[in-house]
Scaffold this motif. Structure first.
Motif, PDB file in Angstrom:
ATOM      1  N   LEU A 191      89.998  68.507  50.332  1.00 43.97           N
ATOM      2  CA  LEU A 191      89.220  69.406  49.485  1.00 43.97           C
ATOM      3  C   LEU A 191      87.786  68.898  49.475  1.00 43.97           C
ATOM      4  CD1 LEU A 191      89.489  71.865  47.480  1.00 43.97           C
ATOM      5  CD2 LEU A 191      89.474  70.152  45.666  1.00 43.97           C
ATOM      6  N   VAL A 192      86.842  69.758  49.874  1.00 42.19           N
ATOM      7  CA  VAL A 192      85.435  69.374  49.977  1.00 42.19           C
ATOM      8  C   VAL A 192      84.671  69.931  48.781  1.00 42.19           C
ATOM      9  CG1 VAL A 192      83.355  69.489  51.390  1.00 42.19           C
ATOM     10  CG2 VAL A 192      85.597  69.367  52.490  1.00 42.19           C
ATOM     11  N   LEU A 193      83.926  69.029  48.105  1.00 45.19           N
ATOM     12  CA  LEU A 193      83.128  69.412  46.952  1.00 45.19           C
ATOM     13  C   LEU A 193      81.641  69.288  47.283  1.00 45.19           C
ATOM     14  CD1 LEU A 193      85.107  67.422  44.213  1.00 45.19           C
ATOM     15  CD2 LEU A 193      85.535  69.743  45.042  1.00 45.19           C
ATOM     16  N   ASP A 194      80.805  69.740  46.349  1.00 40.15           N
ATOM     17  CA  ASP A 194      79.373  69.527  46.535  1.00 40.15           C
ATOM     18  C   ASP A 194      79.072  68.037  46.384  1.00 40.15           C
ATOM     19  OD1 ASP A 194      79.779  69.161  43.861  1.00 40.15           O
ATOM     20  OD2 ASP A 194      78.417  70.741  43.194  1.00 40.15           O
ATOM     21  N   ARG A 195      77.820  67.653  46.589  1.00 38.42           N
ATOM     22  CA  ARG A 195      77.408  66.246  46.563  1.00 38.42           C
ATOM     23  C   ARG A 195      78.145  65.433  47.626  1.00 38.42           C
ATOM     24  NH1 ARG A 195      78.800  64.292  40.926  1.00 38.42           N
ATOM     25  NH2 ARG A 195      78.183  62.314  41.903  1.00 38.42           N
ATOM     26  N   ASP A 196      78.630  66.120  48.687  1.00 35.18           N
ATOM     27  CA  ASP A 196      79.308  65.447  49.817  1.00 35.18           C
ATOM     28  C   ASP A 196      80.535  64.655  49.368  1.00 35.18           C
ATOM     29  OD1 ASP A 196      77.478  66.393  51.699  1.00 35.18           O
ATOM     30  OD2 ASP A 196      76.092  64.742  51.308  1.00 35.18           O
ATOM     31  N   GLN A 197      81.182  65.125  48.337  1.00 32.06           N
ATOM     32  CA  GLN A 197      82.418  64.476  47.902  1.00 32.06           C
ATOM     33  C   GLN A 197      83.616  65.125  48.580  1.00 32.06           C
ATOM     34  OE1 GLN A 197      82.153  64.829  43.580  1.00 32.06           O
ATOM     35  NE2 GLN A 197      81.603  62.666  43.420  1.00 32.06           N
ATOM     36  N   ARG A 198      84.630  64.310  48.825  1.00 33.16           N
ATOM     37  CA  ARG A 198      85.827  64.809  49.497  1.00 33.16           C
ATOM     38  C   ARG A 198      87.064  64.181  48.883  1.00 33.16           C
ATOM     39  NH1 ARG A 198      86.887  66.446  55.513  1.00 33.16           N
ATOM     40  NH2 ARG A 198      84.672  66.940  55.402  1.00 33.16           N
ATOM     41  N   ILE A 256      92.140  65.913  39.304  1.00 30.59           N
ATOM     42  CA  ILE A 256      91.454  66.739  38.309  1.00 30.59           C
ATOM     43  C   ILE A 256      91.712  66.208  36.902  1.00 30.59           C
ATOM     44  CG2 ILE A 256      91.388  69.051  37.303  1.00 30.59           C
ATOM     45  CD1 ILE A 256      91.881  70.168  40.078  1.00 30.59           C
ATOM     46  N   ALA A 257      92.911  65.700  36.672  1.00 30.15           N
ATOM     47  CA  ALA A 257      93.217  65.098  35.363  1.00 30.15           C
ATOM     48  C   ALA A 257      92.335  63.869  35.129  1.00 30.15           C
ATOM     49  CB  ALA A 257      94.689  64.724  35.296  1.00 30.15           C
ATOM     50  N   LEU A 258      92.117  63.070  36.182  1.00 27.54           N
ATOM     51  CA  LEU A 258      91.230  61.906  36.059  1.00 27.54           C
ATOM     52  C   LEU A 258      89.796  62.338  35.811  1.00 27.54           C
ATOM     53  CD1 LEU A 258      92.624  59.607  38.904  1.00 27.54           C
ATOM     54  CD2 LEU A 258      92.722  59.171  36.437  1.00 27.54           C
ATOM     55  N   GLU A 259      89.400  63.417  36.435  1.00 29.69           N
ATOM     56  CA  GLU A 259      88.049  63.936  36.220  1.00 29.69           C
ATOM     57  C   GLU A 259      87.875  64.385  34.775  1.00 29.69           C
ATOM     58  OE1 GLU A 259      84.333  65.817  36.223  1.00 29.69           O
ATOM     59  OE2 GLU A 259      85.176  64.163  37.408  1.00 29.69           O
ATOM     60  N   THR A 313      82.392  62.859  38.541  1.00 23.89           N
ATOM     61  CA  THR A 313      81.008  62.908  38.079  1.00 23.89           C
ATOM     62  C   THR A 313      80.264  61.634  38.466  1.00 23.89           C
ATOM     63  OG1 THR A 313      81.779  64.218  36.213  1.00 23.89           O
ATOM     64  CG2 THR A 313      79.552  63.348  36.057  1.00 23.89           C
ATOM     65  N   ARG A 314      81.030  60.609  38.783  1.00 24.07           N
ATOM     66  CA  ARG A 314      80.441  59.309  39.135  1.00 24.07           C
ATOM     67  C   ARG A 314      79.989  59.304  40.594  1.00 24.07           C
ATOM     68  NH1 ARG A 314      81.891  55.918  34.927  1.00 24.07           N
ATOM     69  NH2 ARG A 314      83.589  56.727  33.620  1.00 24.07           N
ATOM     70  N   ASP A 315      79.410  58.167  41.016  1.00 27.10           N
ATOM     71  CA  ASP A 315      78.907  58.023  42.386  1.00 27.10           C
ATOM     72  C   ASP A 315      80.055  57.713  43.341  1.00 27.10           C
ATOM     73  OD1 ASP A 315      76.321  58.508  41.627  1.00 27.10           O
ATOM     74  OD2 ASP A 315      75.870  56.399  41.252  1.00 27.10           O
ATOM     75  N   VAL A 316      80.904  58.720  43.525  1.00 28.51           N
ATOM     76  CA  VAL A 316      82.079  58.587  44.389  1.00 28.51           C
ATOM     77  C   VAL A 316      81.938  59.553  45.561  1.00 28.51           C
ATOM     78  CG1 VAL A 316      84.570  58.894  44.544  1.00 28.51           C
ATOM     79  CG2 VAL A 316      83.562  57.857  42.508  1.00 28.51           C
ATOM     80  N   THR A 317      82.206  59.081  46.764  1.00 24.81           N
ATOM     81  CA  THR A 317      82.138  59.960  47.936  1.00 24.81           C
ATOM     82  C   THR A 317      83.515  60.442  48.364  1.00 24.81           C
ATOM     83  OG1 THR A 317      82.225  58.050  49.432  1.00 24.81           O
ATOM     84  CG2 THR A 317      80.041  58.896  48.820  1.00 24.81           C
ATOM     85  N   VAL A 318      84.525  59.586  48.231  1.00 31.22           N
ATOM     86  CA  VAL A 318      85.870  59.933  48.687  1.00 31.22           C
ATOM     87  C   VAL A 318      86.888  59.485  47.650  1.00 31.22           C
ATOM     88  CG1 VAL A 318      87.657  59.552  50.433  1.00 31.22           C
ATOM     89  CG2 VAL A 318      85.268  59.792  51.130  1.00 31.22           C
ATOM     90  N   VAL A 319      87.820  60.383  47.364  1.00 28.65           N
ATOM     91  CA  VAL A 319      89.005  60.039  46.578  1.00 28.65           C
ATOM     92  C   VAL A 319      90.194  60.209  47.509  1.00 28.65           C
ATOM     93  CG1 VAL A 319      90.422  60.545  44.566  1.00 28.65           C
ATOM     94  CG2 VAL A 319      87.935  60.830  44.445  1.00 28.65           C
ATOM     95  N   THR A 330      79.403  55.567  46.730  1.00 30.60           N
ATOM     96  CA  THR A 330      78.190  55.728  47.535  1.00 30.60           C
ATOM     97  C   THR A 330      77.578  54.357  47.802  1.00 30.60           C
ATOM     98  OG1 THR A 330      76.750  55.940  45.604  1.00 30.60           O
ATOM     99  CG2 THR A 330      77.767  57.969  46.461  1.00 30.60           C
ATOM    100  N   GLN A 331      76.712  54.291  48.784  1.00 36.02           N
ATOM    101  CA  GLN A 331      76.093  53.019  49.142  1.00 36.02           C
ATOM    102  C   GLN A 331      75.241  52.469  47.994  1.00 36.02           C
ATOM    103  OE1 GLN A 331      73.832  53.213  52.743  1.00 36.02           O
ATOM    104  NE2 GLN A 331      73.411  51.025  52.805  1.00 36.02           N
ATOM    105  N   VAL A 332      74.536  53.375  47.326  1.00 34.51           N
ATOM    106  CA  VAL A 332      73.711  52.935  46.200  1.00 34.51           C
ATOM    107  C   VAL A 332      74.588  52.359  45.099  1.00 34.51           C
ATOM    108  CG1 VAL A 332      72.131  53.705  44.392  1.00 34.51           C
ATOM    109  CG2 VAL A 332      71.890  54.578  46.727  1.00 34.51           C
ATOM    110  N   ALA A 333      75.713  53.018  44.825  1.00 36.30           N
ATOM    111  CA  ALA A 333      76.605  52.539  43.778  1.00 36.30           C
ATOM    112  C   ALA A 333      77.212  51.195  44.148  1.00 36.30           C
ATOM    113  CB  ALA A 333      77.705  53.564  43.520  1.00 36.30           C
ATOM    114  N   ARG A 334      77.552  51.010  45.434  1.00 45.70           N
ATOM    115  CA  ARG A 334      78.126  49.720  45.856  1.00 45.70           C
ATOM    116  C   ARG A 334      77.113  48.596  45.678  1.00 45.70           C
ATOM    117  NH1 ARG A 334      80.252  52.725  50.200  1.00 45.70           N
ATOM    118  NH2 ARG A 334      78.689  51.832  51.622  1.00 45.70           N
ATOM    119  N   LYS A 335      75.868  48.853  46.063  1.00 44.38           N
ATOM    120  CA  LYS A 335      74.834  47.821  45.915  1.00 44.38           C
ATOM    121  C   LYS A 335      74.627  47.466  44.448  1.00 44.38           C
ATOM    122  CE  LYS A 335      72.205  48.827  50.117  1.00 44.38           C
ATOM    123  NZ  LYS A 335      70.893  49.266  50.679  1.00 44.38           N
ATOM    124  N   GLU A 336      74.618  48.511  43.614  1.00 48.09           N
ATOM    125  CA  GLU A 336      74.431  48.271  42.192  1.00 48.09           C
ATOM    126  C   GLU A 336      75.610  47.480  41.620  1.00 48.09           C
ATOM    127  OE1 GLU A 336      72.660  48.275  38.456  1.00 48.09           O
ATOM    128  OE2 GLU A 336      71.872  48.679  40.485  1.00 48.09           O
TER     129      GLU A 336
END
Length: 285
Positions: free
Chosen positions: A216-223, A239-242, A249-255, A268-274
């Motif tokens: 399932l592909v979402l906006d913000r390049d999430q999958r 969806i229950a976790l969401e 809503t967080r800086d997640v690219t893939v679930v 995301t790379q920025v989130a990993r660095k942080e």
């Protein structure tokens, strides 16, 4: 002394009498002779090219006069069940403009041609009283868009093409499915889209992967990577976790839900660095 004539018939007279007594000879003489005379007369008459041309023209004129009698004329066409695009295509398939003779219409051939139109699932034709060609169309009901080898296609619940589009934006009301074999598993794709109703505005489409499972592909390049089995249940968990933790809503690219007992996420790379920075800071403290 005068010699008396022999009363017996001559040999030829006897043969003629015997032949005349034969039923087949009499039948052949009564029927065959007139036929031969008529055939000879017809051959003599038709031996002239001009006379042949005039005769065939006369026959054709009589035939045309009969076929164009008012009771055989089709004055107009009525089409029910077709949208404007399908109606225009059907009109272009007509062999001639109205009015025209019903003898010039081959309903079987016309029906076959109309059935070749993408949007047409079935069609029936009949000539009604008053000279009306009635065309009743059953159109395919679009349920999704499929991006396949030939571009973006509108498909029905059976995965059959109902139309072809130049761009996906032409039908924003339909969900998009992508991937080889996606059009053969439309029901599964629609079930996933229905399950994603709470985040419908963020859904961009579903992708068939290796013709085995869905993403399932979402906006913000999430999958969201779903398993082969129980994909709907896995999606409902995400969806229950969401809804509870705002996971998407967080800086997640893939679930990744391919392993039901061990779901994973990719940040995301920025989130990993942080995260590394925070952890490094905490370790120093």
């Amino acid at each position: 002394m005068t010699r008396r004539a022999d009363p017996a018939p001559s040999r030829w007279a006897y043969k003629v009498q015997r032949m005349w007594l034969t039923p087949s000879f009499r039948m052949g003489l009564r029927m065959g002779l007139p036929v031969m005379v008529v055939a000879l007369a017809a051959a003599t008459y038709l031996g002239n090219e001009q006379r042949r041309t005039d005769l065939f023209a006369s026959i054709e004129a009589v035939k045309r006069d009969f076929q164009e009698r008012p009771e055989f004329m089709v004055q107009m066409m009525a089409v029910d069940g077709a949208n404007d695009k399908t109606l225009k295509t059907i009109q272009e398939l007509m062999p001639a403009s109205f009015p025209l003779s019903s003898f010039d219409l081959n309903l079987n051939d016309l029906r076959d041609e109309i059935r070749k139109i993408d949007a047409v699932k079935d069609v029936s034709l009949q000539i009604r009283s008053g000279g009306v060609l009635q065309v009743d169309v059953i159109e395919r009901q679009p349920v999704a868009l499929w991006r396949g080898p030939e571009g973006v296609e509108v498909i029905d619940e059976e995965g059959v093409r109902a139309d072809k589009l130049d761009a996906r934006i032409e039908r924003p009301d339909l969900p998009l499915i992508v991937g080889d074999g996606a059009n053969k598993n439309v029901t599964q794709a629609l079930e996933l889209i229905a399950a994603a109703a709470p985040i419908r505005e963020r859904v961009r489409g579903v992708v068939r992967v290796s013709n085995r499972r869905w993403d399932l592909v979402l906006d913000r390049d999430q999958r969201i990577l779903l398993p082969e089995k129980d994909a709907v249940r896995a999606l409902e968990r995400v969806i229950a976790l969401e809804q509870a933790k705002e996971l998407l809503t967080r800086d997640v690219t893939v679930v990744d839900m391919r392993l039901a007992d061990r779901p994973t996420i990719r940040m995301t790379q920025v989130a990993r660095k942080e995260l590394l920075r925070v952890r490094g800071y905490e370790a120093e403290d």
